[in-house]
Motif scaffolding. Structure first.
Motif, PDB file in Angstrom:
ATOM      1  N   VAL A   1      -1.995  48.726  28.861  1.00  0.00           N
ATOM      2  CA  VAL A   1      -2.383  47.565  28.091  1.00  0.00           C
ATOM      3  C   VAL A   1      -1.404  47.360  26.945  1.00  0.00           C
ATOM      4  O   VAL A   1      -0.886  48.321  26.356  1.00  0.00           O
ATOM      5  N   ALA A   2      -1.137  46.103  26.636  1.00  0.00           N
ATOM      6  CA  ALA A   2      -0.239  45.787  25.521  1.00  0.00           C
ATOM      7  C   ALA A   2      -0.563  44.395  25.013  1.00  0.00           C
ATOM      8  O   ALA A   2      -0.997  43.525  25.793  1.00  0.00           O
ATOM      9  N   GLY A   3      -0.349  44.199  23.666  1.00  0.00           N
ATOM     10  CA  GLY A   3      -0.635  42.883  23.132  1.00  0.00           C
ATOM     11  C   GLY A   3      -0.342  42.800  21.648  1.00  0.00           C
ATOM     12  O   GLY A   3       0.196  43.718  21.024  1.00  0.00           O
ATOM     13  N   ILE A   4      -0.686  41.663  21.093  1.00  0.00           N
ATOM     14  CA  ILE A   4      -0.475  41.418  19.666  1.00  0.00           C
ATOM     15  C   ILE A   4      -1.758  40.894  19.060  1.00  0.00           C
ATOM     16  O   ILE A   4      -2.686  40.486  19.780  1.00  0.00           O
ATOM     17  N   GLY A   5      -1.805  40.895  17.724  1.00  0.00           N
ATOM     18  CA  GLY A   5      -2.979  40.389  17.048  1.00  0.00           C
ATOM     19  C   GLY A   5      -2.777  40.384  15.543  1.00  0.00           C
ATOM     20  O   GLY A   5      -1.650  40.376  15.025  1.00  0.00           O
ATOM     21  N   GLY A   6      -3.890  40.431  14.850  1.00  0.00           N
ATOM     22  CA  GLY A   6      -3.846  40.464  13.398  1.00  0.00           C
ATOM     23  C   GLY A   6      -4.789  41.526  12.867  1.00  0.00           C
ATOM     24  O   GLY A   6      -5.771  41.882  13.531  1.00  0.00           O
ATOM     25  N   THR A   7      -4.493  42.031  11.679  1.00  0.00           N
ATOM     26  CA  THR A   7      -5.335  43.080  11.110  1.00  0.00           C
ATOM     27  C   THR A   7      -5.512  42.843   9.605  1.00  0.00           C
ATOM     28  O   THR A   7      -4.586  42.418   8.905  1.00  0.00           O
ATOM     29  N   TYR A   8      -6.680  43.126   9.154  1.00  0.00           N
ATOM     30  CA  TYR A   8      -6.986  43.086   7.730  1.00  0.00           C
ATOM     31  C   TYR A   8      -7.008  44.531   7.255  1.00  0.00           C
ATOM     32  O   TYR A   8      -7.748  45.348   7.810  1.00  0.00           O
ATOM     33  N   ILE A   9      -6.170  44.847   6.257  1.00  0.00           N
ATOM     34  CA  ILE A   9      -6.010  46.236   5.816  1.00  0.00           C
ATOM     35  C   ILE A   9      -6.580  46.394   4.402  1.00  0.00           C
ATOM     36  O   ILE A   9      -6.249  45.636   3.489  1.00  0.00           O
ATOM     37  N   ASP A  10      -7.395  47.442   4.233  1.00  0.00           N
ATOM     38  CA  ASP A  10      -7.933  47.817   2.911  1.00  0.00           C
ATOM     39  C   ASP A  10      -7.721  49.322   2.777  1.00  0.00           C
ATOM     40  O   ASP A  10      -8.356  50.098   3.484  1.00  0.00           O
ATOM     41  N   SER A  11      -6.785  49.736   1.905  1.00  0.00           N
ATOM     42  CA  SER A  11      -6.464  51.161   1.804  1.00  0.00           C
ATOM     43  C   SER A  11      -6.452  51.602   0.339  1.00  0.00           C
ATOM     44  O   SER A  11      -6.261  50.793  -0.578  1.00  0.00           O
ATOM     45  N   LYS A  12      -6.621  52.903   0.191  1.00  0.00           N
ATOM     46  CA  LYS A  12      -6.573  53.497  -1.160  1.00  0.00           C
ATOM     47  C   LYS A  12      -6.018  54.898  -1.044  1.00  0.00           C
ATOM     48  O   LYS A  12      -5.941  55.473   0.053  1.00  0.00           O
ATOM     49  N   GLN A  13      -5.619  55.454  -2.238  1.00  0.00           N
ATOM     50  CA  GLN A  13      -5.115  56.835  -2.253  1.00  0.00           C
ATOM     51  C   GLN A  13      -6.248  57.795  -1.902  1.00  0.00           C
ATOM     52  O   GLN A  13      -7.409  57.593  -2.249  1.00  0.00           O
ATOM     53  N   PHE A  14      -5.846  58.889  -1.223  1.00  0.00           N
ATOM     54  CA  PHE A  14      -6.836  59.894  -0.860  1.00  0.00           C
ATOM     55  C   PHE A  14      -6.296  61.267  -1.269  1.00  0.00           C
ATOM     56  O   PHE A  14      -5.559  61.912  -0.544  1.00  0.00           O
ATOM     57  N   VAL A  15      -6.586  61.607  -2.540  1.00  0.00           N
ATOM     58  CA  VAL A  15      -6.239  62.937  -3.071  1.00  0.00           C
ATOM     59  C   VAL A  15      -7.434  63.417  -3.866  1.00  0.00           C
ATOM     60  O   VAL A  15      -8.303  62.637  -4.285  1.00  0.00           O
ATOM     61  N   GLU A  16      -7.444  64.717  -4.118  1.00  0.00           N
ATOM     62  CA  GLU A  16      -8.592  65.276  -4.837  1.00  0.00           C
ATOM     63  C   GLU A  16      -8.620  64.831  -6.290  1.00  0.00           C
ATOM     64  O   GLU A  16      -9.683  64.676  -6.897  1.00  0.00           O
ATOM     65  N   SER A  17      -7.439  64.585  -6.888  1.00  0.00           N
ATOM     66  CA  SER A  17      -7.398  64.298  -8.319  1.00  0.00           C
ATOM     67  C   SER A  17      -7.688  62.846  -8.635  1.00  0.00           C
ATOM     68  O   SER A  17      -8.181  62.519  -9.718  1.00  0.00           O
TER      69      SER A  17
ATOM     70  N   ASP B   1      -5.316  45.794  -1.082  1.00  0.00           N
ATOM     71  CA  ASP B   1      -6.646  45.212  -1.253  1.00  0.00           C
ATOM     72  C   ASP B   1      -6.697  43.874  -0.513  1.00  0.00           C
ATOM     73  O   ASP B   1      -6.448  42.821  -1.088  1.00  0.00           O
ATOM     74  N   GLY B   2      -6.933  44.005   0.797  1.00  0.00           N
ATOM     75  CA  GLY B   2      -7.088  42.786   1.578  1.00  0.00           C
ATOM     76  C   GLY B   2      -5.810  42.215   2.112  1.00  0.00           C
ATOM     77  O   GLY B   2      -5.633  40.991   2.165  1.00  0.00           O
ATOM     78  N   GLU B   3      -4.891  43.054   2.558  1.00  0.00           N
ATOM     79  CA  GLU B   3      -3.672  42.556   3.179  1.00  0.00           C
ATOM     80  C   GLU B   3      -3.977  42.127   4.641  1.00  0.00           C
ATOM     81  O   GLU B   3      -4.592  42.867   5.403  1.00  0.00           O
ATOM     82  N   VAL B   4      -3.547  40.960   5.019  1.00  0.00           N
ATOM     83  CA  VAL B   4      -3.667  40.488   6.397  1.00  0.00           C
ATOM     84  C   VAL B   4      -2.290  40.464   7.018  1.00  0.00           C
ATOM     85  O   VAL B   4      -1.397  39.750   6.529  1.00  0.00           O
TER      86      VAL B   4
ATOM     87  N   GLU C   1     -14.997  53.185  30.040  1.00  0.00           N
ATOM     88  CA  GLU C   1     -13.567  53.052  29.801  1.00  0.00           C
ATOM     89  C   GLU C   1     -13.160  53.982  28.652  1.00  0.00           C
ATOM     90  O   GLU C   1     -13.770  53.956  27.588  1.00  0.00           O
ATOM     91  N   VAL C   2     -12.159  54.824  28.916  1.00  0.00           N
ATOM     92  CA  VAL C   2     -11.571  55.656  27.863  1.00  0.00           C
ATOM     93  C   VAL C   2     -10.120  55.248  27.732  1.00  0.00           C
ATOM     94  O   VAL C   2      -9.450  54.959  28.735  1.00  0.00           O
ATOM     95  N   ALA C   3      -9.625  55.180  26.469  1.00  0.00           N
ATOM     96  CA  ALA C   3      -8.258  54.689  26.270  1.00  0.00           C
ATOM     97  C   ALA C   3      -7.663  55.261  24.987  1.00  0.00           C
ATOM     98  O   ALA C   3      -8.384  55.646  24.058  1.00  0.00           O
ATOM     99  N   ASN C   4      -6.367  55.328  24.965  1.00  0.00           N
ATOM    100  CA  ASN C   4      -5.596  55.655  23.771  1.00  0.00           C
ATOM    101  C   ASN C   4      -4.667  54.477  23.508  1.00  0.00           C
ATOM    102  O   ASN C   4      -3.851  54.105  24.368  1.00  0.00           O
ATOM    103  N   THR C   5      -4.789  53.918  22.301  1.00  0.00           N
ATOM    104  CA  THR C   5      -4.007  52.725  21.977  1.00  0.00           C
ATOM    105  C   THR C   5      -3.262  52.956  20.658  1.00  0.00           C
ATOM    106  O   THR C   5      -3.875  53.324  19.636  1.00  0.00           O
ATOM    107  N   ILE C   6      -1.964  52.760  20.694  1.00  0.00           N
ATOM    108  CA  ILE C   6      -1.154  52.833  19.466  1.00  0.00           C
ATOM    109  C   ILE C   6      -1.163  51.464  18.810  1.00  0.00           C
ATOM    110  O   ILE C   6      -0.807  50.456  19.440  1.00  0.00           O
ATOM    111  N   ASN C   7      -1.592  51.427  17.543  1.00  0.00           N
ATOM    112  CA  ASN C   7      -1.583  50.191  16.769  1.00  0.00           C
ATOM    113  C   ASN C   7      -0.477  50.284  15.706  1.00  0.00           C
ATOM    114  O   ASN C   7      -0.365  51.284  14.986  1.00  0.00           O
ATOM    115  N   ALA C   8       0.293  49.243  15.617  1.00  0.00           N
ATOM    116  CA  ALA C   8       1.404  49.212  14.649  1.00  0.00           C
ATOM    117  C   ALA C   8       1.256  47.997  13.747  1.00  0.00           C
ATOM    118  O   ALA C   8       1.733  46.905  14.086  1.00  0.00           O
ATOM    119  N   PRO C   9       0.554  48.131  12.631  1.00  0.00           N
ATOM    120  CA  PRO C   9       0.495  47.009  11.680  1.00  0.00           C
ATOM    121  C   PRO C   9       1.902  46.748  11.143  1.00  0.00           C
ATOM    122  O   PRO C   9       2.645  47.677  10.801  1.00  0.00           O
TER     123      PRO C   9
END
Length: 499
Positions: free
Chosen positions: A123-139, A146-149, A170-178
């Motif tokens: 399977v292969a294709g294209i699309g769009g993604t909404y990204i919400d990320s933050k730092q993940f450390v103990e300190s 914050d809301g990148e499309v 259906e079982v699958a492994n899909t690589i996503n590349a934003p």
């Protein structure tokens, strides 16, 4: 922003679902788990390293295009969490992704059968993604995005385990590349990836096409025109329980191996009559006798044939009549009687009047001939005399054809003689003397015998037993020179002859 994206995803899902129903597609519900692969681990591709397990979900829609390709729309929520080896920097990202992909199926009839229960795919294709990320450390835990499309590229492999025509796993492994490198907090010019592992149930939205309504989808049906009433196997072909080449729905004896000509029923004696209809199933016979034999072929079955090994007739219950005289050979004392000859009850030529002359030789078969050669009664001398006497007593008025009353007793005697000798007929000859012209005499003689004939007929003698001819003066029996001679020449001659 998340609410807006969620509403967009729901709208896309609704439209795609409606389209999938119209196109006979499928819907899938998936559980996902994702792994990081990017700047934080030096792009080492340590797949299947689940140090930080984060569960997500996805809904997919598929439309069948042809045996090789499906169109797939997939809406997913994926969580990716990762720290570097020193735990000095990390990322905790949420991805809301909509992808449009093309699925290549290996069960396309070329590599694997379309109905294969285990069906790998790419399977292969294209699309769009909404990204919400933050730092993940103990300190600390501060936002990175914050809301990148962004656009998204996806490719993967999988396997569909098809349980039946409606449900599969259906079982699958899909690589996503934003197409955005900074979502992990490190921007080194390349795009960071994440690997989505998924497992989900796939449901066909519409019952598979089944033109013949036999319960087997057309893509699996090897016998696509089977009647709906026929019981079929897993390939859609009619079941033939007894393996005789006649499908059960056409087989009148589905549990017994038979022949196609008898609708699947057996015929162990091979006479063309199915055993179930064969009164004599162990002996070859004729259809008209329900399978029972007619050994001599005379149209009478052996069980009713008194002579089963000799062709015969119905009237003799199958026994023969070699000379065709109406008497069967076993009772015929004259078995070689010539055809057409009337025979008696024992098959010999008949002698109806019992005079010793058989009817075929007897000129008078109903009158006893008293030992005569032709079988007819001979005229007695006394009868001849009576007839001669009657002849002399027939008189007419002078020059006329009118009988004198004195002739009547004589003619009555003739009537009684004819009644006694029924096999004879009366021959009459009218004669005159030479007085007058020949033509006149010929006419007069004919008129006189006709007058005699009329009298005899009036007394009951059949007209066809009388032959009356006038000869005029041509056959005299005496001289016409004397009165006595002329009197003898004027006469009506009577003679009895056989018919």
């Amino acid at each position: 922003m998340r609410k807006k994206l969620l509403l967009i995803c729901i709208a896309i899902l609704f439209i795609a679902c409606h389209h999938a129903r119209a196109q006979s597609g499928a819907i899938g519900f998936h559980v996902t788990m994702s792994e990081y692969d990017g700047d934080l681990n030096d792009n080492q591709h340590h797949f299947y390293d689940f140090n930080y397990k984060q569960v997500g979900g996805a809904v997919s829609l598929q439309q069948y295009l042809n045996p090789s390709f499906n169109l797939v729309e997939k809406v997913s929520f994926n969580q990716v969490r990762h720290q570097n080896d020193l735990a000095t920097i990390g990322v905790d990202a949420d991805f809301y992704t909509v992808n449009l992909k093309l699925k290549y199926k290996l069960n396309n009839g070329y590599l694997l059968k379309e109905e294969a229960a285990i069906a790998p795919f790419l399977v292969a294709g294209i699309g769009g993604t909404y990204i919400d990320s933050k730092q993940f450390v103990e300190s600390s835990s501060s936002p990175i995005t914050d809301g990148e499309v962004k656009a998204n590229v996806a490719a993967g492999v999988g396997i569909l385990f098809q349980f039946n025509d409606r449900v599969g796993l259906e079982v699958a492994n899909t690589i996503n590349a934003p197409l955005y490198d900074a979502w992990d907090g490190v921007d080194q010019g390349g795009n960071d990836l994440y690997l989505q592992h998924s497992a989900g149930l796939i449901f066909n939205l519409r019952k598979p096409r089944d033109v013949d309504n036999d319960g087997v989808a057309d893509r699996k049906d090897k016998c696509a025109d089977t009647p709906a009433t026929a019981k079929v196997d897993s390939k859609g072909c009619p079941v033939d329980t007894d393996k005789d080449g006649v499908a059960d729905y056409l087989d009148k004896c589905p549990m017994l191996a038979g022949t196609t000509t008898l609708a699947g029923c057996p015929d162990k004696d091979g006479d063309g009559v199915a055993d179930g209809d064969d009164t004599c199933p162990d002996v070859p016979g004729a259809t008209r006798f329900a399978g029972c034999p007619d050994t001599d072929g005379d149209g009478i079955e052996d069980s009713k044939d008194k002579c089963p090994n000799l062709a015969g007739l119905d009237i003799f219950q199958g026994c023969a009549d070699g000379d065709s005289d109406g008497v069967e050979d076993s009772k015929d004392k004259c078995p070689n009687t010539e055809k057409g000859i009337k025979v008696d009850e024992v098959g010999c030529p008949a002698d109806t009047d019992g005079d010793g002359v058989t009817d075929n030789l007897d000129a008078c078969p109903t009158s006893k001939g008293e030992g005569s050669v032709n079988g007819c009664p001979e005229i007695k001398e006394e009868v001849k005399k009576r007839l001669n006497f009657a002849t002399r007593g027939i008189a007419f008025e002078n020059g006329k054809a009118v009988l004198k009353p004195s002739s009547f007793p004589m003619l009555n005697e003739v009537v009684s003689i004819l009644e006694e000798y029924k096999d004879y007929k009366l021959k009459m000859g009218g004669h005159t003397d030479a007085s007058g012209s020949n033509a006149t005499n010929l006419t007069l003689s004919q008129a006189r015998v006709e007058s005699v004939k009329a009298y005899l007929v009036s007394k009951g003698v059949s007209e066809d037993r009388i032959e009356a001819v006038g000869y005029g003066e041509e056959q005299p029996i005496a001289t016409n020179g004397t009165a006595a001679g002329r009197a003898q020449n004027r006469r009506v001659a009577l003679e009895l002859i056989l018919k």
